[in-house]
Design a protein around this motif. Sequence first.
Motif, PDB file in Angstrom:
ATOM      1  N   VAL A 124       0.832  -1.218   0.000  1.00  0.00           N
ATOM      2  CA  VAL A 124       0.000   0.000   0.000  1.00  0.00           C
ATOM      3  C   VAL A 124       0.864   1.265   0.000  1.00  0.00           C
ATOM      4  CG1 VAL A 124      -1.661   1.324   1.389  1.00  0.00           C
ATOM      5  CG2 VAL A 124      -1.880  -1.165   1.214  1.00  0.00           C
ATOM      6  N   VAL A 125       0.465   2.249  -0.801  1.00  0.00           N
ATOM      7  CA  VAL A 125       1.136   3.556  -0.763  1.00  0.00           C
ATOM      8  C   VAL A 125       0.090   4.654  -0.544  1.00  0.00           C
ATOM      9  CG1 VAL A 125       2.186   5.305  -2.254  1.00  0.00           C
ATOM     10  CG2 VAL A 125       3.265   3.097  -2.042  1.00  0.00           C
ATOM     11  N   VAL A 126       0.338   5.500   0.454  1.00  0.00           N
ATOM     12  CA  VAL A 126      -0.505   6.681   0.705  1.00  0.00           C
ATOM     13  C   VAL A 126       0.417   7.890   0.934  1.00  0.00           C
ATOM     14  CG1 VAL A 126      -2.499   5.459   1.680  1.00  0.00           C
ATOM     15  CG2 VAL A 126      -0.628   6.117   3.181  1.00  0.00           C
ATOM     16  N   GLY A 136       5.062   9.395  -1.218  1.00  0.00           N
ATOM     17  CA  GLY A 136       4.234   8.372  -0.582  1.00  0.00           C
ATOM     18  C   GLY A 136       4.992   7.595   0.486  1.00  0.00           C
ATOM     19  N   ARG A 137       4.214   6.953   1.365  1.00  0.00           N
ATOM     20  CA  ARG A 137       4.779   6.001   2.328  1.00  0.00           C
ATOM     21  C   ARG A 137       3.908   4.757   2.317  1.00  0.00           C
ATOM     22  NH1 ARG A 137       0.854   5.552   6.010  1.00  0.00           N
ATOM     23  NH2 ARG A 137      -0.022   7.391   7.022  1.00  0.00           N
ATOM     24  N   LYS A 138       4.389   3.727   3.014  1.00  0.00           N
ATOM     25  CA  LYS A 138       3.622   2.489   3.055  1.00  0.00           C
ATOM     26  C   LYS A 138       2.585   2.539   4.194  1.00  0.00           C
ATOM     27  CE  LYS A 138       5.975   0.486  -0.249  1.00  0.00           C
ATOM     28  NZ  LYS A 138       6.641  -0.780  -0.194  1.00  0.00           N
TER      29      LYS A 138
ATOM     30  N   ASN B  25      -7.548   2.680  -3.592  1.00  0.00           N
ATOM     31  CA  ASN B  25      -6.235   3.324  -3.540  1.00  0.00           C
ATOM     32  C   ASN B  25      -5.143   2.352  -3.985  1.00  0.00           C
ATOM     33  OD1 ASN B  25      -4.230   5.290  -2.694  1.00  0.00           O
ATOM     34  ND2 ASN B  25      -3.871   3.903  -0.983  1.00  0.00           N
ATOM     35  N   LEU B  26      -5.256   1.107  -3.533  1.00  0.00           N
ATOM     36  CA  LEU B  26      -4.259   0.092  -3.899  1.00  0.00           C
ATOM     37  C   LEU B  26      -4.310  -0.190  -5.409  1.00  0.00           C
ATOM     38  CD1 LEU B  26      -2.183  -2.058  -2.914  1.00  0.00           C
ATOM     39  CD2 LEU B  26      -4.084  -3.663  -2.820  1.00  0.00           C
ATOM     40  N   TYR B  29      -2.739   2.717  -7.277  1.00  0.00           N
ATOM     41  CA  TYR B  29      -1.281   2.719  -7.138  1.00  0.00           C
ATOM     42  C   TYR B  29      -0.652   1.654  -8.039  1.00  0.00           C
ATOM     43  CZ  TYR B  29       3.304   1.654  -5.132  1.00  0.00           C
ATOM     44  OH  TYR B  29       4.634   1.384  -4.977  1.00  0.00           O
ATOM     45  N   PHE B  63       4.613  12.402  -7.957  1.00  0.00           N
ATOM     46  CA  PHE B  63       4.365  11.796  -6.642  1.00  0.00           C
ATOM     47  C   PHE B  63       4.739  10.301  -6.639  1.00  0.00           C
ATOM     48  CE2 PHE B  63       1.681   9.480  -3.641  1.00  0.00           C
ATOM     49  CZ  PHE B  63       1.895  10.184  -2.471  1.00  0.00           C
ATOM     50  N   TYR B  64       4.253   9.564  -7.615  1.00  0.00           N
ATOM     51  CA  TYR B  64       4.488   8.100  -7.580  1.00  0.00           C
ATOM     52  C   TYR B  64       5.915   7.748  -7.996  1.00  0.00           C
ATOM     53  CZ  TYR B  64      -0.348   7.356  -6.390  1.00  0.00           C
ATOM     54  OH  TYR B  64      -1.544   7.367  -5.722  1.00  0.00           O
ATOM     55  N   MET B  66       8.559   9.534  -7.372  1.00  0.00           N
ATOM     56  CA  MET B  66       9.403   9.810  -6.200  1.00  0.00           C
ATOM     57  C   MET B  66       9.195   8.733  -5.127  1.00  0.00           C
ATOM     58  SD  MET B  66      11.319  12.225  -6.936  1.00  0.00           S
ATOM     59  CE  MET B  66      11.447  13.446  -8.238  1.00  0.00           C
ATOM     60  N   THR B  67       7.982   8.211  -5.052  1.00  0.00           N
ATOM     61  CA  THR B  67       7.711   7.138  -4.086  1.00  0.00           C
ATOM     62  C   THR B  67       8.453   5.856  -4.520  1.00  0.00           C
ATOM     63  OG1 THR B  67       5.557   8.123  -3.682  1.00  0.00           O
ATOM     64  CG2 THR B  67       5.865   5.858  -2.924  1.00  0.00           C
ATOM     65  N   ARG B  70      11.979   6.293  -3.703  1.00  0.00           N
ATOM     66  CA  ARG B  70      12.205   6.126  -2.265  1.00  0.00           C
ATOM     67  C   ARG B  70      12.308   4.646  -1.896  1.00  0.00           C
ATOM     68  NH1 ARG B  70       8.109   8.417   2.417  1.00  0.00           N
ATOM     69  NH2 ARG B  70       9.283   7.627   4.162  1.00  0.00           N
ATOM     70  N   TYR B  71      11.456   3.829  -2.510  1.00  0.00           N
ATOM     71  CA  TYR B  71      11.450   2.413  -2.148  1.00  0.00           C
ATOM     72  C   TYR B  71      12.332   1.555  -3.061  1.00  0.00           C
ATOM     73  CZ  TYR B  71       8.190   3.473   1.522  1.00  0.00           C
ATOM     74  OH  TYR B  71       7.633   3.980   2.671  1.00  0.00           O
TER      75      TYR B  71
END
Lengths: 430, 92
Positions: A124-126, A136-138, B25-26, B29, B63-64, B66-67, B70-71
């Motif tokens: 999940v990302v929010v 986003g974070r998890k 939301n999932l 994403y 946004f996505y 960069m996410t 990050r991961y």
Amino acid sequence: MEQQNELSFDTLVIGGGIAGSEAAINLANLNYKVILVEKDLSLGGKMIHLSKVFPTLDCAACITTPKVSETIRHPNITIYTYSEVKNIVKVSEKKFTATLVKKPRYVNEDLCTGCQECEDKCPVVVKDQFQYDLVGRKAVYVPFSIANPRVVNIDIENCILCGLCEKVCPVDAIDFTQEDVEIPLTVKSVIIATGFELFDPTQILRYGFGKFKNVVTAMQMERQLVPTRPYNSVLRPKDGKMPDNIAYILCTGSRDETVGNPICSQICCMYSVKQAQLLLGALPMADVSIYCMDIRAFGKGFCEFYQQAVGMGVEFHKGRVAKITEKENGNLILRYEDIEEGKIKEVEHDLVVLSIGVLPNPDAKLLFDSPVIESDEFNYVKQTDELLCPPDTNIKGVFVAGTSSGPMDIPDSILSAGAASACSANYIRN
Amino acid sequence: METKKIKTIDIIKEKRTVSAEAKQNLKEYNKIKKLILKSLESEAKTIPQIAAETELPLDVVTFYLMTLRRYGSIETGEIDDMDEYFSYKLKK
Ligand SMILES: Cc1cc2nc3c(=O)[nH]c(=O)nc-3n(C[C@H](O)[C@H](O)[C@H](O)COP(=O)(O)OP(=O)(O)OC[C@H]3O[C@@H](n4cnc5c(N)ncnc54)[C@H](O)[C@@H]3O)c2cc1C
Ligand code: SF4
Ligand code: SF4
């Protein structure tokens, strides 16, 4: 809901920002037993999220993290994070009762090592509230890299209950059976250090915050200026472009009757001057302009700090921005009255930073059942003897520290916390 | 004989249901993640290039992306000649 046996301490400190930590350490060093209750997932308040501090440009994290570690390690301080207190009642002199509510993180804090293996696997990302929604974070996440305690939390509202985190955790720390825990408290004195809230700029529709993605808040800019920034550099949230013509709009939500906050926030001028200097360091080719009614550089070294910014090329324009419009390429047109020239002007910038103001935290009022805590005319905790004993409130034995009583910067918050801890010690002793 | 350990996720599942918003939301994403990663399969690209190719809004890509950076799925490449946009590439 689980109930636990009563806990007893000398002083209850509510809020684990810089003021709350300072007050707790001072009292603990005098051998008082302190319980520090922090609503959020980590100690450190707003300061732990800042880049550098005015006017010295010292690294904020380098000052906050040792202070937070000292608080956590102190044998006389018991800390509850992700917890709140309610129903505070003054029973008699030096006797207050309250209820502590510890919210579930869904992780055993004693077992979690913060390895983030669960975070890696979570699907999940929010939006990450600690990066002010820029990335986003998890759903299971360590709040931020220097969080203390550095353990994960599960955002149960956004969790899809897939169980992957529990499956991969090498130390079996995930615990979905956790519930709210209520603990009765008895203390001899209370320090309110619940801090301040930030002005919500969506209230000023003319500035388009939320709609125009290249209009950001100063707190979002603080995050862009730290090494653990959300992006790889200072970039525009709309399209990832490196900005080269940045505008600051001072007094966004301060000194403004129309939004119900007539007073000066005391920090925005100086944090904007600070960010402007940091931006010129991070983006040497950029221009930075500051739109303001005036610059309030009232503290020690503040005027020199302002002059340093002027010397570096930061442009200051006297005039309040009336309106922002967005161009197709994401650039922004600022319409303002140039007070010095007496002309209405329109200027183009590629990123706008709103220097948002300080507001009272309404929580302080809700903590007490009897007697109730009084507020001043601006809704901060009322200081009943502002001149002779600033930490005093209308309840004898309850003291106020830091920005709970009004806008102030870090040094003043620390000073105020020192005074609150001294008054608290004096009250318990006499 | 080793007994099977009870997973606490099974206990919470009996009491809680996942909201429609969390499920949506999932889904969203996963869809965006797939589009961004696919777009970067051929070569490193800037955010406007990815947005044009995937027809996603620019801020959504930022946004996505960069996410994902990050991961650890994406890394930063070079900046363009105008010093405006970085390119991003899949992490090998
Ligand atoms: C963008 C920006 C830049 C800044 N830059 C500078 C700078 O360069 N130099 C400088 O001197 N100052 C700066 N400041 C000001 C600085 O952040 C404040 O002076 C300082 O954070 C005040 O500390 P505090 O402990 O009073 O409040 P806070 O930092 O707000 O801490 C309050 C704590 O109480 C907790 N809390 C709230 N309600 C409850 C509750 N009900 N129960 C339990 N806990 C609760 C909060 O979660 C928080 O952890 C800046 C501020 C901003 C917004
Ligand atoms: S819950 Fe487990 S996997 Fe997650 S950070 Fe803590 S120890 Fe690591
Ligand atoms: S159970 Fe929830 S927090 Fe854990 S991995 Fe699945 S979605 Fe993430």
